[in-house]
Design an enzyme around this catalytic site. Sequence first.
Site, PDB file in Angstrom:
ATOM      1  N   HIS A 177       0.842  -1.196   0.021  1.00 64.16           N
ATOM      2  CA  HIS A 177       0.009  -0.139  -0.082  1.00 64.16           C
ATOM      3  C   HIS A 177       0.879   1.278   0.105  1.00 64.16           C
ATOM      4  CE1 HIS A 177       0.872   0.799   4.305  1.00 64.16           C
ATOM      5  NE2 HIS A 177       0.517  -0.627   4.669  1.00 64.16           N
ATOM      6  N   CYS A 179       3.049  -5.063   6.681  1.00 65.38           N
ATOM      7  CA  CYS A 179       2.688  -4.726   5.211  1.00 65.38           C
ATOM      8  C   CYS A 179       3.827  -4.034   4.501  1.00 65.38           C
ATOM      9  CB  CYS A 179       1.510  -3.692   5.097  1.00 65.38           C
ATOM     10  SG  CYS A 179      -0.079  -4.525   5.676  1.00 65.38           S
TER      11      CYS A 179
END
Lengths: 315, 216
Positions: free
Chosen positions: B166, B182
């Site tokens: 992301h 992440c």
Amino acid sequence: MLLRCLAAGALSAALCTPALSATIVVGQPDWPSAQVTAHIIADVLQERLGVEVRLRPVGTIELMGGIDRGEIDVHPEVWLPNGEEIVREYRDVRHSLTLSPISVAAEQHVCTTRETSEATGLKALKDLSKPEIAAAFDTDSDGLGEIWIGARTWSSTRIERVRAKSYGYDATMMLLTMPEDQALASVDAAVATGAPIVFYCYTPHYIYALHDIVTLEEPAYDPNAWKIVTAEQDPAWLSLSKAETAWEPSRYHVGYATSLKQDQPKVAAFLDRIKITEEDAVAMSYAVHVDGRSPEEIAATWVKDNGDRIEEWVK
Amino acid sequence: MSLVRKIFAASLALCMLVGTAAASEIFDPQTKTWVRYDPSRAIRYYQAHGGVPADFRRQVVNFRTAEKPGTIIIDGNRHFLYFVLPGFQAIRYGIGVGREGFGWAGIVNVGRKVEWPTWTPPAEMVARDPKAAKYAGGMPGGPDNPLGARALYLFEGNLDTIYRIHGTTEPWSIGLDISSGCIRMNNDDVIDLYNRVEVGAKVIVLMQGAALYRGV
């Protein structure tokens, strides 16, 4: 095989259904040349010998067990000496497995890149037991280097664990198991940044054409320095095993259920005559990985281009 | 709480934005060595240059691989994400990865792509932090949203793995191991990657560096 499946009960009978209708189940391990060869075997069985075939993706150790249990008929690449103990049990004691008399020569080593060797001084496998060398391969700052020793399901991986213990680098290196494409992507990334990398390697394989690969030096194979106990034989297999020299020059054969000799003699005769060369295997490996072609499509092309050889195998 | 809900909560926790950062390394072209790159140095560098060091900027590099064009390879150790191109080349992007939350590696695929994703803080954060509490129902996508401009949801087969690639509101953090998980990229880069990558693309997370840190 038919009787064995019926006796096995309702659950496994479902697994054996193809065998009831004389379908030949060809096991498909997860390395490239075995995948292509499995498709070539399936193709010839279907098109030339008119036999129904089903391909079954399966790890090599499980595949040999499947042949012994009568669930799978063909193994495209039984590697020796990797599977020596299991082969001895199934072929010589239980007589459930037959190996084709023809084999392909192979080699197994631990490799690095030329850049790594020059930057770190890593030349011989025993160098990995030196903490100062191992430190060059430590990416997670835990004090241990990292080395890929093979995929979890490979018969070679247990032996690489024994070799790490015997050479002493089990104390300096973290022994990683993971799928081959993940491990070789690490080699690609290491080459791209000039980072050190060390990994299990085997021939025939495309990696030698893709990168500048160096094989680590080892004392020549000595049978007295090798003793392999399998996990099936003894839970303490690792401490009871040793492998203090290079691998014995390796080879692999097509393996198949001995029952085929009686039930499907033409199929058994074909499997005994298949002759895939080392050059074929390198080309298959390169075509799967570097050219990104599917094993099925490579096999179809190979069968089309090698009609004369196949004619010899099926006559 | 069911296992799935626990995993879901964990996934949100993994994608939190704030956390301590650990040092990593960048390549110094002057000395041709890898030098320490820590958060304070990263912030100073970003303020002085208006961007991250050259290493972490998007660029086409030589990349000999057997993987197909369109594949993503994530090197958490060097903080690079490669998007494989034809002809043994790749686009290399700088990434920030988790430290304590990044203890995984494997082969996954891009299961879903989302523009300006919604971020929902985990229940524990809502209870602890009044700022997060106001977004208990989900923070709409936008420039302040910690997931940034785009999110690629990583799946194993058909199942969401809880991990995402992301964007970020902290562009200086690219090149670092940040304690949330992440894989984060600058918004410009994640938009560029989003536009190139297809749903179903293979993503290989290498088993090295931050991927080996034990955590979670």
